[in-house]
Design an enzyme around this catalytic site. Structure first.
Site, PDB file in Angstrom:
ATOM      1  N   GLY A   1    -172.475 -28.347   4.467  1.00  0.00           N
ATOM      2  CA  GLY A   1    -172.237 -28.031   5.872  1.00  0.00           C
ATOM      3  C   GLY A   1    -173.509 -27.903   6.694  1.00  0.00           C
TER       4      GLY A   1
ATOM      5  N   GLU B   1    -172.668 -29.745  -6.157  1.00  0.00           N
ATOM      6  CA  GLU B   1    -172.820 -29.477  -4.725  1.00  0.00           C
ATOM      7  C   GLU B   1    -174.006 -28.535  -4.520  1.00  0.00           C
ATOM      8  OE1 GLU B   1    -168.804 -30.157  -2.532  1.00  0.00           O
ATOM      9  OE2 GLU B   1    -168.883 -28.082  -3.172  1.00  0.00           O
TER      10      GLU B   1
ATOM     11  N   HIS C   1    -166.127 -23.275  -6.337  1.00  0.00           N
ATOM     12  CA  HIS C   1    -166.828 -23.709  -5.121  1.00  0.00           C
ATOM     13  C   HIS C   1    -167.826 -22.628  -4.701  1.00  0.00           C
ATOM     14  CE1 HIS C   1    -167.685 -25.008  -1.068  1.00  0.00           C
ATOM     15  NE2 HIS C   1    -167.224 -26.195  -1.417  1.00  0.00           N
TER      16      HIS C   1
ATOM     17  N   GLU D   1    -168.555 -21.480  -1.914  1.00  0.00           N
ATOM     18  CA  GLU D   1    -168.037 -20.515  -0.928  1.00  0.00           C
ATOM     19  C   GLU D   1    -167.205 -19.437  -1.618  1.00  0.00           C
ATOM     20  OE1 GLU D   1    -166.437 -23.527   1.653  1.00  0.00           O
ATOM     21  OE2 GLU D   1    -168.488 -24.164   2.063  1.00  0.00           O
TER      22      GLU D   1
ATOM     23  N   SER E   1    -172.786 -32.497   2.751  1.00  0.00           N
ATOM     24  CA  SER E   1    -173.147 -33.347   3.895  1.00  0.00           C
ATOM     25  C   SER E   1    -173.059 -34.839   3.566  1.00  0.00           C
ATOM     26  CB  SER E   1    -174.531 -32.977   4.436  1.00  0.00           C
ATOM     27  OG  SER E   1    -174.525 -31.627   4.897  1.00  0.00           O
TER      28      SER E   1
ATOM     29  N   ASN F   1    -162.166 -31.841   0.805  1.00  0.00           N
ATOM     30  CA  ASN F   1    -161.918 -30.399   0.795  1.00  0.00           C
ATOM     31  C   ASN F   1    -161.845 -29.939   2.252  1.00  0.00           C
ATOM     32  OD1 ASN F   1    -161.917 -27.649   0.501  1.00  0.00           O
ATOM     33  ND2 ASN F   1    -163.968 -27.503  -0.404  1.00  0.00           N
TER      34      ASN F   1
ATOM     35  N   LYS G   1    -161.127 -27.107   3.342  1.00  0.00           N
ATOM     36  CA  LYS G   1    -161.489 -25.690   3.512  1.00  0.00           C
ATOM     37  C   LYS G   1    -160.462 -25.027   4.429  1.00  0.00           C
ATOM     38  CE  LYS G   1    -166.192 -27.005   2.477  1.00  0.00           C
ATOM     39  NZ  LYS G   1    -167.621 -26.778   2.637  1.00  0.00           N
TER      40      LYS G   1
HETATM   41  P1  13P Z   1    -169.698 -30.678   3.656  1.00  0.00           P
HETATM   42  O1  13P Z   1    -169.321 -32.109   3.303  1.00  0.00           O
HETATM   43  O2  13P Z   1    -169.059 -30.229   4.930  1.00  0.00           O
HETATM   44  O3  13P Z   1    -171.153 -30.439   3.559  1.00  0.00           O
HETATM   45  O4  13P Z   1    -169.005 -29.768   2.504  1.00  0.00           O
HETATM   46  C1  13P Z   1    -169.163 -30.095   1.189  1.00  0.00           C
HETATM   47  C2  13P Z   1    -168.271 -29.232   0.393  1.00  0.00           C
HETATM   48  O5  13P Z   1    -168.478 -28.044   0.288  1.00  0.00           O
HETATM   49  C3  13P Z   1    -167.110 -29.848  -0.246  1.00  0.00           C
HETATM   50  O6  13P Z   1    -166.496 -28.989  -1.148  1.00  0.00           O
END
Ligand code: 13P
Length: 249
Positions: free
Chosen positions: A173, A167, A95, A97, A213, A9, A11
């Site tokens: 992140g 997740e 997601h 976010e 992560s 992803n 983003k």
């Molecule tokens: P990170 O791998 O950067 O922690 O992000 C995970 C994520 O949100 C994937 O959709």
């Protein structure tokens, strides 16, 4: 037998030039049979990325969101049918976010799931608890409610088009990965929920990914867990070497 499944992803990262170079590196690699790789990129790159990845049958293209309506007066939005028309096969929905910054509720996500399935596309459905919910021991209850409210209305045959990504929001992140035991515990709970809701075939055949992560140094241990079928990778999917190492794990 479930496939092994790794999705990146991106983003809101990478220029077009960087994105094309990265997807070339991913597409030219050979992967083991039964390994599904998905690159979830910003909308405006998907058309060209689909052409690049069409040379590799293990690699598909995904979007990071879509609208729930088929078409119409929704300025700035993108419909599942439009994504399909440029070669998109998967769409990430729910997601954290999108939930946190754009107010997406389980009910909105449910409508989006229906819109994507109506177009014959596949969903990568995200669920996971925030830190406060984990600290108060409510992670299972929270994840179960997310599953129930957004997916509970589907039938077993629709579930074939779904991949679930657990997740934990506190791990996204932050560099703070869930331990393999913490991941396995929730993945197992999700598989039991699938069995109770749709039957044991669906539970056995649905891919459940871990995200948060995940990196080359911890991927192998996480993916070795019985109910962890792969990963949804953020930061580490932006570098070809790291992403390929995770796929190989
Ligand atoms: P990170 O791998 O950067 O922690 O992000 C995970 C994520 O949100 C994937 O959709």
């Amino acid at each position: 037998m479930r496939s092994r499944f790794v999705a990146g992803n991106w983003k809101m990262n990478l220029s077009k030039e960087e994105g094309l170079a990265l997807s070339h590196s991913i597409a030219k690699q050979e992967y083991k049979k039964g390994t599904q790789v998905v690159i979830c990129a910003p909308y405006i790159y998907l058309d060209e990325l689909a052409k690049i990845t069409s040379s590799n049958s293990n690699v598909s293209i995904g979007a990071q969101n879509c609208h729930f309506a088929k078409s119409g007066a929704y300025t700035g939005e993108i419909a599942a049918a439009q994504l399909k028309s440029v070669g998109t096969e998967y769409i990430i929905l729910g997601h954290s976010e999108r939930r946190t910054y754009f107010g997406e509720t389980n009910s909105i996500i449910k409508d989006k799931v229906d819109a994507v399935l109506d177009e014959g596309l596949k969903v990568i459905f995200c669920c996971g608890e925030v830190l406060e919910e984990r600290e108060s021991g409510r992670q299972e209850e929270v994840v179960k409610l997310q599953l129930q409210e957004a997916l509970g209305h589907l039938d077993a045959s629709s579930m074939k088009e779904l991949v679930i990504a657990y997740e934990p929001v506190w791990a996204i992140g932050t560099g703070k990965t869930a331990s393999s035991d913490q991941a396995q515990e929730i993945h197992k709970m999700i598989r039991v929920w699938l069995a109770d809701t749709y039957g044991s075939d669906t539970a056995e055949n649905t891919n459940i990914l871990y995200g948060g992560s995940c990196k080359p140094s911890n991927a192998a241990e996480l993916f070795a867990q019985e109910d962890v079928d792969g990963g949804l990778i953020g930061g580490a999917s932006l570098k070809a070497d790291d992403f390929i190492k995770i796929i190989e794990a």
